[in-house]
Motif scaffolding. Sequence first.
Motif, mmCIF file in Angstrom:
data_model
loop_
_atom_site.group_PDB
_atom_site.id
_atom_site.type_symbol
_atom_site.label_atom_id
_atom_site.label_comp_id
_atom_site.label_asym_id
_atom_site.label_seq_id
_atom_site.Cartn_x
_atom_site.Cartn_y
_atom_site.Cartn_z
ATOM 1 N N VAL A 27 0.861 -1.186 0.000
ATOM 2 C CA VAL A 27 0.000 0.000 0.000
ATOM 3 C C VAL A 27 0.890 1.227 0.000
ATOM 4 C CG1 VAL A 27 -1.819 1.270 1.185
ATOM 5 C CG2 VAL A 27 -1.802 -1.213 1.263
ATOM 6 N N GLY A 28 0.572 2.205 -0.873
ATOM 7 C CA GLY A 28 1.278 3.476 -0.893
ATOM 8 C C GLY A 28 0.287 4.621 -0.867
ATOM 9 N N PHE A 29 0.733 5.778 -0.366
ATOM 10 C CA PHE A 29 -0.122 6.956 -0.303
ATOM 11 C C PHE A 29 0.210 7.888 -1.469
ATOM 12 C CE2 PHE A 29 -0.705 6.325 4.456
ATOM 13 C CZ PHE A 29 -2.041 5.969 4.317
ATOM 14 N N LEU A 30 -0.846 8.514 -2.001
ATOM 15 C CA LEU A 30 -0.727 9.512 -3.069
ATOM 16 C C LEU A 30 -1.559 10.701 -2.625
ATOM 17 C CD1 LEU A 30 0.150 10.228 -6.016
ATOM 18 C CD2 LEU A 30 -1.978 9.237 -6.776
ATOM 19 N N SER A 31 -0.889 11.760 -2.072
ATOM 20 C CA SER A 31 -1.657 12.833 -1.445
ATOM 21 C C SER A 31 -0.887 14.146 -1.497
ATOM 22 C CB SER A 31 -1.952 12.480 0.016
ATOM 23 O OG SER A 31 -2.649 13.517 0.652
ATOM 24 N N GLY A 32 -1.659 15.243 -1.348
ATOM 25 C CA GLY A 32 -1.065 16.566 -1.258
ATOM 26 C C GLY A 32 -0.651 16.921 0.155
ATOM 27 N N PHE A 33 -1.021 16.088 1.149
ATOM 28 C CA PHE A 33 -0.630 16.288 2.541
ATOM 29 C C PHE A 33 0.655 15.519 2.847
ATOM 30 C CE2 PHE A 33 -4.967 17.645 3.943
ATOM 31 C CZ PHE A 33 -4.556 18.810 4.550
ATOM 32 N N GLY A 34 1.421 16.022 3.813
ATOM 33 C CA GLY A 34 2.568 15.274 4.305
ATOM 34 C C GLY A 34 2.110 14.160 5.238
ATOM 35 N N PHE A 35 3.046 13.285 5.626
ATOM 36 C CA PHE A 35 2.666 12.172 6.496
ATOM 37 C C PHE A 35 3.487 12.140 7.786
ATOM 38 C CE2 PHE A 35 6.091 10.665 3.916
ATOM 39 C CZ PHE A 35 6.821 9.792 4.686
ATOM 40 N N GLU A 36 4.125 13.301 8.162
ATOM 41 C CA GLU A 36 4.943 13.310 9.368
ATOM 42 C C GLU A 36 4.107 13.195 10.639
ATOM 43 O OE1 GLU A 36 3.660 17.411 8.529
ATOM 44 O OE2 GLU A 36 4.674 15.879 7.343
ATOM 45 N N LYS A 37 2.805 13.585 10.595
ATOM 46 C CA LYS A 37 1.950 13.490 11.773
ATOM 47 C C LYS A 37 1.188 12.173 11.834
ATOM 48 C CE LYS A 37 1.168 18.488 12.156
ATOM 49 N NZ LYS A 37 0.171 19.557 12.188
ATOM 50 N N MET A 38 1.449 11.292 10.890
ATOM 51 C CA MET A 38 0.723 10.035 10.798
ATOM 52 C C MET A 38 1.200 9.052 11.866
ATOM 53 S SD MET A 38 0.142 7.872 7.309
ATOM 54 C CE MET A 38 -0.364 9.362 6.464
ATOM 55 N N ASP A 39 0.285 8.191 12.306
ATOM 56 C CA ASP A 39 0.608 7.172 13.305
ATOM 57 C C ASP A 39 1.722 6.266 12.767
ATOM 58 O OD1 ASP A 39 0.710 5.188 15.180
ATOM 59 O OD2 ASP A 39 -1.462 5.025 15.405
ATOM 60 N N ARG A 89 2.316 3.228 13.389
ATOM 61 C CA ARG A 89 1.835 1.912 12.972
ATOM 62 C C ARG A 89 1.355 1.906 11.534
ATOM 63 N NH1 ARG A 89 -2.283 1.004 17.850
ATOM 64 N NH2 ARG A 89 -2.546 3.202 17.362
ATOM 65 N N ILE A 90 0.873 3.077 11.052
ATOM 66 C CA ILE A 90 0.429 3.184 9.662
ATOM 67 C C ILE A 90 1.644 3.308 8.742
ATOM 68 C CG2 ILE A 90 -0.935 4.554 8.038
ATOM 69 C CD1 ILE A 90 -2.601 3.080 10.117
ATOM 70 N N THR A 91 2.586 4.178 9.107
ATOM 71 C CA THR A 91 3.760 4.384 8.244
ATOM 72 C C THR A 91 4.601 3.122 8.133
ATOM 73 O OG1 THR A 91 5.008 5.227 10.138
ATOM 74 C CG2 THR A 91 3.847 6.843 8.787
ATOM 75 N N ASP A 92 4.579 2.254 9.171
ATOM 76 C CA ASP A 92 5.325 1.002 9.095
ATOM 77 C C ASP A 92 4.705 0.024 8.117
ATOM 78 O OD1 ASP A 92 7.120 1.929 10.921
ATOM 79 O OD2 ASP A 92 6.230 0.903 12.645
ATOM 80 N N ARG A 93 3.400 0.206 7.801
ATOM 81 C CA ARG A 93 2.708 -0.751 6.927
ATOM 82 C C ARG A 93 2.679 -0.321 5.468
ATOM 83 N NH1 ARG A 93 -2.556 -2.453 10.725
ATOM 84 N NH2 ARG A 93 -1.338 -3.671 12.250
ATOM 85 N N ILE A 94 3.020 0.946 5.186
ATOM 86 C CA ILE A 94 2.990 1.399 3.793
ATOM 87 C C ILE A 94 4.369 1.226 3.180
ATOM 88 C CG2 ILE A 94 1.117 3.016 4.272
ATOM 89 C CD1 ILE A 94 3.168 5.268 4.165
ATOM 90 N N VAL A 95 4.401 1.173 1.815
ATOM 91 C CA VAL A 95 5.661 0.936 1.110
ATOM 92 C C VAL A 95 6.202 2.202 0.465
ATOM 93 C CG1 VAL A 95 5.141 -1.487 0.693
ATOM 94 C CG2 VAL A 95 4.399 0.228 -0.973
ATOM 95 N N GLY A 96 5.430 3.315 0.518
ATOM 96 C CA GLY A 96 5.935 4.545 -0.077
ATOM 97 C C GLY A 96 4.925 5.655 -0.026
ATOM 98 N N PHE A 97 5.376 6.851 -0.433
ATOM 99 C CA PHE A 97 4.533 8.041 -0.398
ATOM 100 C C PHE A 97 4.837 8.880 -1.638
ATOM 101 C CE2 PHE A 97 3.202 12.266 0.770
ATOM 102 C CZ PHE A 97 2.064 12.065 1.524
ATOM 103 N N ILE A 98 3.754 9.261 -2.346
ATOM 104 C CA ILE A 98 3.886 10.088 -3.558
ATOM 105 C C ILE A 98 3.215 11.423 -3.288
ATOM 106 C CG2 ILE A 98 3.314 10.299 -6.018
ATOM 107 C CD1 ILE A 98 3.227 7.247 -6.149
ATOM 108 N N ASN A 99 3.987 12.516 -3.432
ATOM 109 C CA ASN A 99 3.453 13.859 -3.229
ATOM 110 C C ASN A 99 2.759 14.351 -4.497
ATOM 111 O OD1 ASN A 99 4.196 14.805 -0.524
ATOM 112 N ND2 ASN A 99 6.287 14.472 -1.219
ATOM 113 N N LYS A 100 1.561 14.912 -4.334
ATOM 114 C CA LYS A 100 0.874 15.581 -5.436
ATOM 115 C C LYS A 100 1.378 17.027 -5.513
ATOM 116 C CE LYS A 100 -3.559 13.119 -4.894
ATOM 117 N NZ LYS A 100 -4.989 13.306 -4.572
#
Length: 957
Positions: A913-925, A927-938
Amino acid sequence: MDVIRVVNIYSIVTSLAWLLIFICIYMKIGRKDKYLVYYIKGIIVFIIFLALGFVFEELAIQDRTLIGLLFLDISYILLILSTEVFITIKGRKIWLWFFIFVIGVIIVTKLIHRDFSIILNIYIGVLLSYIGFRLLRSKKIHNLLIGSFLILWGIFNLLCPILYKIFDFDMTLYVINRIFFIFSEALFIIAYIYKMNMDYKYDNENIKNIFNASSVGLELYNAKAELIIINPICLEMFEIENHDTVIGSNLFDRFNIANRSLEQLKSGKDVSFRVEFELNHDNKENQINNNIRQKKFLEVKINILGTNKLLPEGYFVQIEDISEQIYSSHKLEKRMKIAVSSANLYGWDWDISNNIFYIDPMFAISLGYDGEKFNDRGTVFFNLIKEEDLEIINKELQKHFENIEQVFICEWRIKDATGNYKWYMGTGSVIERDEDGLPFRMVGINQCIERRKQSELELYNSEKRYRSLFETMVNGYARLEIQYGNDNNICDYKCIETNSSLNEILALDEIQGLRVKDIITHEKYWIALINDMLKNKKNQSRIEQYSRRLGKILEVIMHRFGNNQIILIIRDVTNERNLENMVRQTEKLSAIGQLVGGIAHDFNNQLMAISGAVSIIKTKYADRKECIKYIDYIEKCSNNSASLVNRLLTFSRESDYKLIPIDLHSIINSVVEILERSIDKRIRIETSLEAENHMILGDESQIQNTLLNIGINARDALINGGQLVFKTYNIMEWDCDKIDVKEQKPAIVTIVSDTGIGMSEEVKKHLFEPFYTTKDIGKGTGMGLAMAFGVIKNHGGCISVNSVINVGTDFTIKLPILDEEEYTPVDEEERLIKGVEKILVVDDEEIIRDLLQEMIEMLGYEVITYGDGFEALRYYKKHVSDINLVLLDIVMPNISGEELVNEFYGINEEVRVGFLSGFGFEKMDKRITDRIVGFINKPINIEELSLKIREMLDCLS
């Protein structure tokens, strides 16, 4: 009849032999048992019974006569009673009284010439059988032996009445009965001896157990006073490791018994005495550690064993360690002495006429002198008193002698044995006078007042420290005394105590002694507030007001102090209020940042659509050169907008620093372009970019903001125009003051110079501090250069400033550059990375979904899109094995991207699972960031998208 006589003679001889043996045993044993006496008496009565045949020749069978029957019955009852040596007979009294009743009945029947002796045989048989069975139940060997015999004898007695009736066995039965009796005597002695032996073993074992379990030391000596048993406690007391070394030692040699105690012991009396001996120490260190307890004290009690104390059969010794009691007693005695001496009271008696002065010897000892030698003529005592104090003593004594003072009281110092002086107070009075009224004898006490003098000194020092603290307080302090007018109304307040800080705050030279009206000429409301506090009977009041005369904000706290005084505490809170205003400004900036973050997110979605459409057009219609020019314009504007949004997100803390290889020269050119359009045209901007290697690892927007902040500060310094220069060059070795550089690399130096008004040394000291500004209120927050300092430090570099007033200012920035191995430009032909996997895209924006689908399909992937998270979950459950990657938007209606990650993970723990969003993910839990494989900034173009997708697909492969 001859047979009966022979049997009787044999029985008498045998019984006498057994009797002598038993009497010897009885005399030998220590304890005297009444049941053994019953047995001895029973044998004696039985012998008397047998002797009746010789005394009265007409008696043939003695138990057929009345007197013979009485002796025989008595011997029976005594022998039965003696069996209680082995076991207790239940209901013994009842059996005995019933036996006496039976004998009485038989005697009566004899007197009336009736023979009912058969009743006695039955009763004796039952009683013997009962006792025999009782003995058998104990299961002890000696009891089994004698119990079996008694049962056999009892059965015989029960059979006697039958044999009397059927056969004429009088003589035979008589002989058998005698044999039973004789054998009972022998078995009794054998059983008793066996019992004694078993009891001895049992008692010996019990003694050993008692010895070992005893909490006091125990020793047992034989008649020769040789040690035979010693318990472990006793070995420990005497520090003996092997008990074999003391076994056999003599009692009188082991203990140094005093002559008096020895005489008492020899006279047959038990003795008790104390023994003390030195402790053994293994080494000097132990000896030093135990120097308080060098001896052990023992209480020894010796008891003589045996009936004849003059001929002891042994000695029993009890030893108790009383060292603790002795030491406690010594401690108590020592404490009592300390308590007496701690009172520091020493009596004295002065024979004035003969000048003989006697004082408690403890007084001399307390000073380190010999108490006896000290009590000589008065010169010894008075010669030790300090000379100037001796003059005072003489004056006070003279006053007392002349009855000017009723009691002599004087404080003085006396020299101790070490040469130091100690303070004492002497108190006394004349108790005898001669006929002329002159003093003859005087008594009194001396008390050591060294501690009191020390306390007085400490009190003085404490007051001195308090006064020092009072004078150095930051806050102004004043104690006011209420002043009343002629009408008894409050008219003013007088300063009776103030500190120096109050003078500084109020800018006055001297305040103490002045009236409040004279001090505060323009702020009359202070007096009104004090009057209001007193009128309303308040204990405290507070006011904060701006002073026009001083140009300061003052906080005044007023307390009531007693009935006629007021305490004023005055603080200069100007800086605090200014800081609070700065904090409020910061909070406003934070609120603006949150608002900007929300706007930037929505704007990113729009830019994603533009950027995606541009990437598709450029890819599909790359051969149409006439359109590509305009498409590049759109792409450039989109990228600039994306950069702007990224800076807004960073400002609002919705995005992390994005450290990528960036071209510092390109950033400087963009900053110059912005400044040229925004600053005064009288300011000339020039560049001198001489650095050959200008690639660094950093966040483009942060570096750009830092340079802009420095440029804007330069603009403010160029009031009447001037020159602003951006210059770069490379250096191989460098260092940074106040910054820890982990790895030294070649660096690029950027110098931003202006020809403005410059700054003072004081301003330079605080230049990079948060909220520090020299601008007017509303024109600056004091955060620009502080943020610039933090950005450069986070990039591993350093920033410094050099300025001269009316000449200009130079800001120097040093940043580490990238090696060629760390940065390799991507070939245009290798930008797009394609694949064939199946990707699930979930985004609530339809335009974004369509563009993403087309962009990803252009890369060769199979794409499934959903606008609702729940529908995507239902699809994924059915096609778990087909989906290779899931791309999620973070902010969506119904269910968020973070919640979707957990749901997908619940279906398949190996899901990518990867995120594709205009928001950053530094405030994310986490446990969630450990389960994702990447992050794409819009927004993202197709080249970056192809690279990110391939990284996500390969990260778990």
